[in-house]
Scaffold this active site. Structure first.
Site, PDB file in Angstrom:
ATOM      1  CB  SER A 158      -0.867  -0.050   1.258  1.00  0.00           C
ATOM      2  OG  SER A 158      -1.341   1.218   1.578  1.00  0.00           O
ATOM      3  CE1 TYR A 184      -3.891  -2.296   5.233  1.00  0.00           C
ATOM      4  CE2 TYR A 184      -3.517   0.009   4.664  1.00  0.00           C
ATOM      5  CZ  TYR A 184      -3.726  -1.304   4.280  1.00  0.00           C
ATOM      6  OH  TYR A 184      -3.745  -1.627   2.948  1.00  0.00           O
ATOM      7  CE  LYS A 188      -1.592  -4.504   3.431  1.00  0.00           C
ATOM      8  NZ  LYS A 188      -1.836  -5.807   2.809  1.00  0.00           N
TER       9      LYS A 188
HETATM   10  N1  LIG Z   1      -8.885  -1.384  -1.175  1.00  0.00           N
HETATM   11  C1  LIG Z   1      -7.935  -0.473  -0.936  1.00  0.00           C
HETATM   12  O1  LIG Z   1      -8.187   0.724  -0.880  1.00  0.00           O
HETATM   13  C2  LIG Z   1      -6.488  -0.919  -0.768  1.00  0.00           C
HETATM   14  C3  LIG Z   1      -5.443   0.021  -0.883  1.00  0.00           C
HETATM   15  C4  LIG Z   1      -4.128  -0.405  -0.698  1.00  0.00           C
HETATM   16  C5  LIG Z   1      -3.868  -1.730  -0.413  1.00  0.00           C
HETATM   17  N2  LIG Z   1      -4.891  -2.617  -0.284  1.00  0.00           N
HETATM   18  C6  LIG Z   1      -4.605  -4.010   0.072  1.00  0.00           C
HETATM   19  O2  LIG Z   1      -5.178  -4.864  -0.895  1.00  0.00           O
HETATM   20  C7  LIG Z   1      -5.602  -6.081  -0.285  1.00  0.00           C
HETATM   21  C8  LIG Z   1      -7.034  -6.364  -0.670  1.00  0.00           C
HETATM   22  O3  LIG Z   1      -7.842  -5.266  -0.292  1.00  0.00           O
HETATM   23  P1  LIG Z   1      -9.419  -5.305  -0.498  1.00  0.00           P
HETATM   24  O4  LIG Z   1      -9.855  -3.903  -0.695  1.00  0.00           O
HETATM   25  O5  LIG Z   1      -9.778  -6.313  -1.515  1.00  0.00           O
HETATM   26  O6  LIG Z   1      -9.893  -5.776   0.954  1.00  0.00           O
HETATM   27  P2  LIG Z   1     -11.119  -6.703   1.345  1.00  0.00           P
HETATM   28  O7  LIG Z   1     -11.341  -6.489   2.800  1.00  0.00           O
HETATM   29  O8  LIG Z   1     -12.251  -6.488   0.416  1.00  0.00           O
HETATM   30  O9  LIG Z   1     -10.546  -8.164   1.084  1.00  0.00           O
HETATM   31  C9  LIG Z   1      -9.632  -8.777   1.938  1.00  0.00           C
HETATM   32  C10 LIG Z   1     -10.021 -10.243   2.047  1.00  0.00           C
HETATM   33  O10 LIG Z   1      -9.063 -10.891   2.877  1.00  0.00           O
HETATM   34  C11 LIG Z   1      -9.746 -11.799   3.716  1.00  0.00           C
HETATM   35  N3  LIG Z   1      -8.926 -12.036   4.909  1.00  0.00           N
HETATM   36  C12 LIG Z   1      -8.517 -11.135   5.831  1.00  0.00           C
HETATM   37  N4  LIG Z   1      -7.776 -11.747   6.763  1.00  0.00           N
HETATM   38  C13 LIG Z   1      -7.707 -13.054   6.424  1.00  0.00           C
HETATM   39  C14 LIG Z   1      -7.080 -14.198   6.990  1.00  0.00           C
HETATM   40  N5  LIG Z   1      -6.398 -14.132   8.120  1.00  0.00           N
HETATM   41  N6  LIG Z   1      -7.193 -15.389   6.362  1.00  0.00           N
HETATM   42  C15 LIG Z   1      -7.895 -15.488   5.202  1.00  0.00           C
HETATM   43  N7  LIG Z   1      -8.527 -14.453   4.623  1.00  0.00           N
HETATM   44  C16 LIG Z   1      -8.425 -13.242   5.229  1.00  0.00           C
HETATM   45  C17 LIG Z   1     -11.076 -11.112   4.021  1.00  0.00           C
HETATM   46  O11 LIG Z   1     -12.080 -12.012   4.448  1.00  0.00           O
HETATM   47  C18 LIG Z   1     -11.394 -10.440   2.694  1.00  0.00           C
HETATM   48  O12 LIG Z   1     -12.193 -11.273   1.876  1.00  0.00           O
HETATM   49  C19 LIG Z   1      -5.378  -5.900   1.204  1.00  0.00           C
HETATM   50  O13 LIG Z   1      -4.171  -6.519   1.559  1.00  0.00           O
HETATM   51  C20 LIG Z   1      -5.276  -4.403   1.377  1.00  0.00           C
HETATM   52  O14 LIG Z   1      -4.481  -4.063   2.481  1.00  0.00           O
HETATM   53  C21 LIG Z   1      -6.197  -2.242  -0.477  1.00  0.00           C
END
Ligand SMILES: NC(=O)c1ccc[n+]([C@@H]2O[C@H](COP(=O)([O-])OP(=O)(O)OC[C@H]3O[C@@H](n4cnc5c(N)ncnc54)[C@H](O)[C@@H]3O)[C@@H](O)[C@H]2O)c1
Length: 374
Positions: A158, A184, A188
């Site tokens: 991120s 958070y 990362k």
């Molecule tokens: N969406 C954003 O704005 C954004 C920005 C930067 C980085 N990210 C990163 O991208 C990734 C995906 O983000 P997203 O928006 O799809 O989030 P999201 O919350 O929609 O999806 C994350 C998924 O991970 C699963 N999960 C969490 N912990 C878990 C565990 N211990 N075991 C198994 N499954 C687990 C959740 O159930 C969920 O389905 C994340 O790592 C997030 O930090 C997202």
């Protein structure tokens, strides 16, 4: 005693196209967190280019399969969109035994690791949950991958690793780890460090760290989109839920930031562009000349303010979305804007969709599915 890769009871690596029943030899991609927002959109792109996809998700922050069903609704829809099958395992990365079982079932070639808790503000209030889930989950995953000899990884990092960035657009040369404003982001940053250390210790590892800026939007079909559990913590799903009457007013966190209109500036990009970036990253980790761990920014390179986004979304949905400026949220930073030059040069990836595309697709998704996947 861990089995060696040759001892594993591998499932035959085949892919069945539901439309043609064609079976071909393919690479197996294990996707952690694939039932989430970015993961589900990425799986479409993976299936479209012919990977076999295995999803591991415990549905901590996404909707689980309905009673009697094996797939969460989002992944059923991914199958409908692509006409391809995928495998789903409702397993937590914290459950080492269950995770090992999944790896023992398939000959996994490469992992895309999305699974994490991601709400900046919530992480300030629940740091231990965030560190436990994001760090222990990642370490367990890396250990199991090491055991089975799967050493290719694409990691969802991120822009928060840059902290309060010193210059814009921010490129990968910018320091990380200093001035991060929330647990958070620190989780990362530490994950990135762990992966870098691992590739130093074991030269067989090949890792791409993708530093996302702000993914929004939805698949153009309107069948899948962002459907967070509970009250959305991100702007776009909140706006969309306001537009369908599920929320009354958007809270804008801070109107006194040092930005042109006083609200935070973010580099929003379309989630389908981001999803395609993962195919580019998979190509990179499959390149035998590539070694180590390397970070790439994925963003559009254009910052827009919260108020500008509210206005763009109001235009897309044809309704004025009411908003209220409230106090700043702990953990936020003033501005993020991405330099995507490196990804363009080395991954041949560039985002192409506009803010209007993002708003149009979010509105299509939310208006067709006012209650998300319910
Ligand atoms: N969406 C954003 O704005 C954004 C920005 C930067 C980085 N990210 C990163 O991208 C990734 C995906 O983000 P997203 O928006 O799809 O989030 P999201 O919350 O929609 O999806 C994350 C998924 O991970 C699963 N999960 C969490 N912990 C878990 C565990 N211990 N075991 C198994 N499954 C687990 C959740 O159930 C969920 O389905 C994340 O790592 C997030 O930090 C997202």
């Amino acid at each position: 005693m861990a089995p060696t890769p040759n001892e594993l009871p591998c499932q035959k690596t085949t892919l069945t196209d539901m439309r043609t029943s064609k079976v071909a030899d393919v690479e197996v991609v294990l996707v952690t967190g694939g039932a989430g927002f970015v993961g589900s959109h990425t799986i479409i792109e993976l299936l479209n280019v012919g990977y076999q996809v295995v999803v591991v998700d415990n549905c901590l922050t996404s909707k689980p399969p309905r009673k009697g069903e094996t797939l969460p609704a989002v992944l059923r829809r991914v199958q409908d969109i692509t006409g391809m099958n995928l495998d789903f395992h409702m397993v937590s990365l914290l459950d080492r035994q269950a995770l090992r079982k999944v790896f023992l079932l398939y000959k996994v070639d490469v992992v895309i690791h999305f699974a994490a808790l991601k709400a900046v503000g919530e992480s300030v209030k629940r740091p231990l949950d965030y560190y436990h889930n994001n760090l222990t989950g990642t370490i367990t995953l890396l250990q199991v991958m090491s055991e089975v000899g799967c050493k290719r990884l694409v990691f969802s990092s991120s822009s928060t690793v840059y902290g309060s960035a010193q210059y814009f657009p921010t490129d990968e040369e910018h320091g990380t780890g200093v001035g991060i404003t929330n647990p958070y982001g620190r989780s990362k940053y530490v994950c990135e460090q762990i992966m870098k250390d691992l590739t130093v210790a074991d030269k067989e590892w090949r890792v791409v760290l993708l530093r996302y800026f702000n993914p929004v939007g939805a698949h153009e079909s309107g069948l899948i989109g962002d459907d967070p559990l509970g009250v959305p913590v991100n702007l776009m799903p909140y706006l969309a839920q306001c537009a369908v009457g599920r929320r009354d007013v958007v809270h804008v966190f801070g109107g006194d930031w040092d930005t042109p209109d006083g609200t935070c500036v973010r580099d929003y990009m379309h989630v389908v562009d981001l999803a395609k970036g993962h195919n580019a990253a998979l190509a990179k980790v499959s390149d035998k000349k590539f070694t180590g761990a390397k970070a790439y920014n994925l963003g559009r390179g254009k910052g827009i303010s919260v108020l500008e986004m509210i206005s763009a979304f109001s235009k897309a949905c044809g309704k004025e979305i009411p908003y209220k400026i409230v106090g700043r949220r702990r953990g936020d930073v003033r501005r993020t804007t991405c330099s995507g030059t490196l990804a363009e040069k080395e991954l041949s990836w560039k985002s192409s969709r506009t803010v209007d595309d993002m708003c149009r697709d979010v509105w299509r998704w939310q208006s067709k599915n006012p209650n998300g996947y319910e």
